[in-house]
Design an enzyme around this catalytic site. Sequence first.
Site, short mmCIF file in Angstrom:
data_model
loop_
_atom_site.label_atom_id
_atom_site.label_comp_id
_atom_site.label_asym_id
_atom_site.label_seq_id
_atom_site.Cartn_x
_atom_site.Cartn_y
_atom_site.Cartn_z
N CYS A 2 0.85 -1.19 0.00
CA CYS A 2 0.00 0.00 0.00
C CYS A 2 0.88 1.24 0.00
O CYS A 2 2.08 1.17 0.22
CB CYS A 2 -0.89 0.00 1.23
SG CYS A 2 -1.88 -1.50 1.41
N ARG A 27 1.38 1.71 -6.00
CA ARG A 27 1.62 0.76 -4.91
C ARG A 27 0.35 0.06 -4.45
O ARG A 27 0.39 -0.85 -3.63
CB ARG A 27 2.26 1.48 -3.72
CG ARG A 27 3.63 2.05 -4.00
CD ARG A 27 4.15 2.78 -2.78
NE ARG A 27 4.45 1.84 -1.71
CZ ARG A 27 5.66 1.37 -1.44
NH1 ARG A 27 6.68 1.74 -2.17
NH2 ARG A 27 5.86 0.55 -0.44
N TRP A 76 -3.75 -1.77 -1.44
CA TRP A 76 -3.74 -3.03 -2.18
C TRP A 76 -4.20 -4.09 -1.18
O TRP A 76 -3.52 -4.37 -0.21
CB TRP A 76 -2.33 -3.33 -2.69
CG TRP A 76 -2.26 -4.55 -3.56
CD1 TRP A 76 -2.50 -4.63 -4.89
CD2 TRP A 76 -1.85 -5.87 -3.15
NE1 TRP A 76 -2.30 -5.92 -5.34
CE2 TRP A 76 -1.91 -6.71 -4.29
CE3 TRP A 76 -1.48 -6.44 -1.94
CZ2 TRP A 76 -1.58 -8.05 -4.25
CZ3 TRP A 76 -1.16 -7.79 -1.89
CH2 TRP A 76 -1.21 -8.58 -3.05
N ASN A 101 0.97 0.05 5.99
CA ASN A 101 1.45 -0.74 4.86
C ASN A 101 2.14 -1.96 5.44
O ASN A 101 3.03 -1.84 6.27
CB ASN A 101 2.43 0.08 4.01
CG ASN A 101 3.06 -0.73 2.90
OD1 ASN A 101 2.47 -1.68 2.41
ND2 ASN A 101 4.28 -0.38 2.51
N GLY A 102 1.73 -3.16 5.03
CA GLY A 102 2.35 -4.37 5.54
C GLY A 102 1.30 -5.37 6.00
O GLY A 102 0.11 -5.25 5.71
N GLU A 484 10.22 -13.12 -19.82
CA GLU A 484 9.86 -11.74 -19.49
C GLU A 484 8.79 -11.20 -20.43
O GLU A 484 7.86 -10.50 -19.99
CB GLU A 484 11.12 -10.86 -19.54
CG GLU A 484 10.89 -9.39 -19.32
CD GLU A 484 10.40 -9.04 -17.93
OE1 GLU A 484 9.97 -7.88 -17.72
OE2 GLU A 484 10.43 -9.91 -17.03
N LYS A 488 5.05 -9.85 -19.30
CA LYS A 488 4.50 -8.54 -19.62
C LYS A 488 3.10 -8.66 -20.22
O LYS A 488 2.19 -7.89 -19.88
CB LYS A 488 5.41 -7.80 -20.61
CG LYS A 488 6.70 -7.30 -20.00
CD LYS A 488 6.44 -6.13 -19.08
CE LYS A 488 7.60 -5.90 -18.13
NZ LYS A 488 7.69 -6.87 -17.04
N GLU A 491 0.71 -9.58 -17.42
CA GLU A 491 0.52 -8.52 -16.42
C GLU A 491 -0.47 -7.45 -16.87
O GLU A 491 -1.33 -7.04 -16.09
CB GLU A 491 1.86 -7.83 -16.14
CG GLU A 491 2.80 -8.59 -15.23
CD GLU A 491 4.08 -7.83 -15.01
OE1 GLU A 491 4.44 -7.60 -13.84
OE2 GLU A 491 4.73 -7.44 -15.99
N HIS A 507 8.80 -31.08 -26.01
CA HIS A 507 8.66 -31.84 -24.76
C HIS A 507 7.37 -31.48 -24.03
O HIS A 507 7.31 -31.59 -22.81
CB HIS A 507 9.88 -31.60 -23.86
CG HIS A 507 11.16 -32.13 -24.42
ND1 HIS A 507 11.45 -33.47 -24.47
CD2 HIS A 507 12.21 -31.49 -25.00
CE1 HIS A 507 12.64 -33.65 -25.03
NE2 HIS A 507 13.13 -32.45 -25.36
N LYS A 606 3.19 -2.26 -7.38
CA LYS A 606 4.56 -2.07 -7.85
C LYS A 606 5.60 -2.68 -6.93
O LYS A 606 6.42 -3.47 -7.33
CB LYS A 606 4.82 -0.57 -8.03
CG LYS A 606 6.21 -0.24 -8.59
CD LYS A 606 6.32 -0.67 -10.03
CE LYS A 606 7.64 -0.24 -10.64
NZ LYS A 606 7.79 -0.79 -12.00
#
Length: 611
Positions: A2, A27, A76, A101-102, A484, A488, A491, A507, A606
């Site tokens: 957050c 965040r 968040w 936050n946490g 990566e 993206k 996301e 495979h 983030k």
Amino acid sequence: MCGIVGAVSTRNVVPMLIEGLSRLEYRGYDSSGIALISQSATQPCLERIRVAGRVADLAQKAQHASGLIGIAHTRWATHGAPTEANAHPHLGGDNVMVVHNGIIENFAELKAELIECGFAFSSDTDTEVIAHLIAYELSKAPDFLSAVQEAIRQLKGAFAIGVLNINSPQQVICARQGSPLVIGLGFQESFFASDIAALLPLTQKMIYLEEGDLALLNGQAIQIWDSKNTLVERPIRMLDVCSDSAELGPYRHYMQKEIFEQPVALANTLNQALAAGFAPTLFGEDAAAIFTTATAIRIIACGSSYHAGLVARYWIEAYTGMPVSVDIASEYRYSQGLEQRGTLIIAISQSGETADLLAAIRNAKERGEVKILALCNVAHSTLTREADLSLLTQAGLEIGVASTKAFTTQLAALYVLAGSLANARQTLSEAQLLELANWLPRLPAMISAVLSQESEMENWAQALTHFEHALYLGRNTLFPIALEGALKLKEIAYIHAEGYAAGELKHGPLALVDEDMPIIVCAANDSLFEKLMSNLREVEARGGQIYLIAEPGCEAALPYVKSALILPISTGPLAPIVFSIPLQLLAYHTAHRKGTDVDKPRNLAKSVTVE
């Protein structure tokens, strides 16, 4: 994950709080709120405004609010749905407001005890426990400070908090344990926030709180106590960061802006390295000795930083002959085993505050006699303070949740690290080191050249928006770039995508290939190109639609592909950095065409400062 911000001033703090939250919204953006101590006709009173929505909704609701002291939060969700009832700030008793936050790990036990003491809960959050606990301690403690210190002593977990008390109307207290917190100093006013981005429009004079610190702000002065409740002084730092770096400018989204900032970000990151060559001292005074005597290398990271670490493994093993292991931080911290004495741990993080990574490096120190090298984009972060060696990437502020310039500057720094290790250990000749170094000055121009091909990725994006799945393929250093690229797309475009080493296709993943499965392939003009050609034929024979990104010299693949982007230059050992650019553009334009919230994708934030 957050965002929190607080202010004490001689002027109305509401605009400052709203602006700060808007800069922290990356965040977390499930809900938001502010709490103020406002002055009524007769006495101070607590005012709280919350919304189950974005900061813009909060700004509209709070447009007539006013106060000289306040705290604010953008959330968040971890405990409870993103509703107004669960939005911060939370009320404790009838006299305390808290933002947090946490995660408080022992909130359930504390909640049960507080209910027995007569406190009623109105939310599903762990944060409300902090608020009621401080209110309870206030009923016994001699003052506001003592109550907060006693309440914090009982908390287990990670937190950064801001606290208001109606009976101390000129003061705000903030504290951190496992989550970042920075204090800003202005003229007759002071601030705190979970990220400097929130404070840059207000001041560039900052104090970074250490682990376990608690600070009392009253506008005129700041006092800080450490984890032992001892009054301490922390250094004041003047930041050379422009608040304009957080402005969107002519771009539609921060992600687009940050993609196009990469030539400058890479040039800034490489400036020191170019001047120093591959001198180990770039990483610290003791780097040469540590590099020379290292017995093993382990890279630990999360998310995109983990993919950067996978690329670095290829470089370091090729240039030094040392075996390298790469671990996801959240897996490493719970694995068993001792570290070999002399292991060099390379910890990679954009923020330097990633909870799983910090826990992992602390765990590594317990397992054996190791040294920690931090690669980070934030000066004075917890990671850099706890590391033996460090190198700061110079990506600047990255606001888009999906990492772009932070990722490529990490790759550039890791390339320099590989060369520096080889230099210290004398595993390459001077001529070989010079050849590796000569690629670096070309990198910003190479990136600019690829960015000029953006329109081709826009065309590909038009096709990709109609698919629900995609595969990404690469070999050698381009295999992690396939991972990566797939990340993206997942996301921000919400398309299921997977990255694979191209040789793994037969495979298992080949069973998925048909005309409804686009295959995005990264092809370097190297010794593995013929092997890759065999993989392309396998896909083409089964009706797969191949979208090829390739270096010059790979034109033999064109008969097998639906569409191709031939890069304007050869990329040599820097291929992973250069190939990242079109994949970022492809994900961005696909997401934009689908109408998703590019900078704030659902369910993500983030800086992951919780486990």
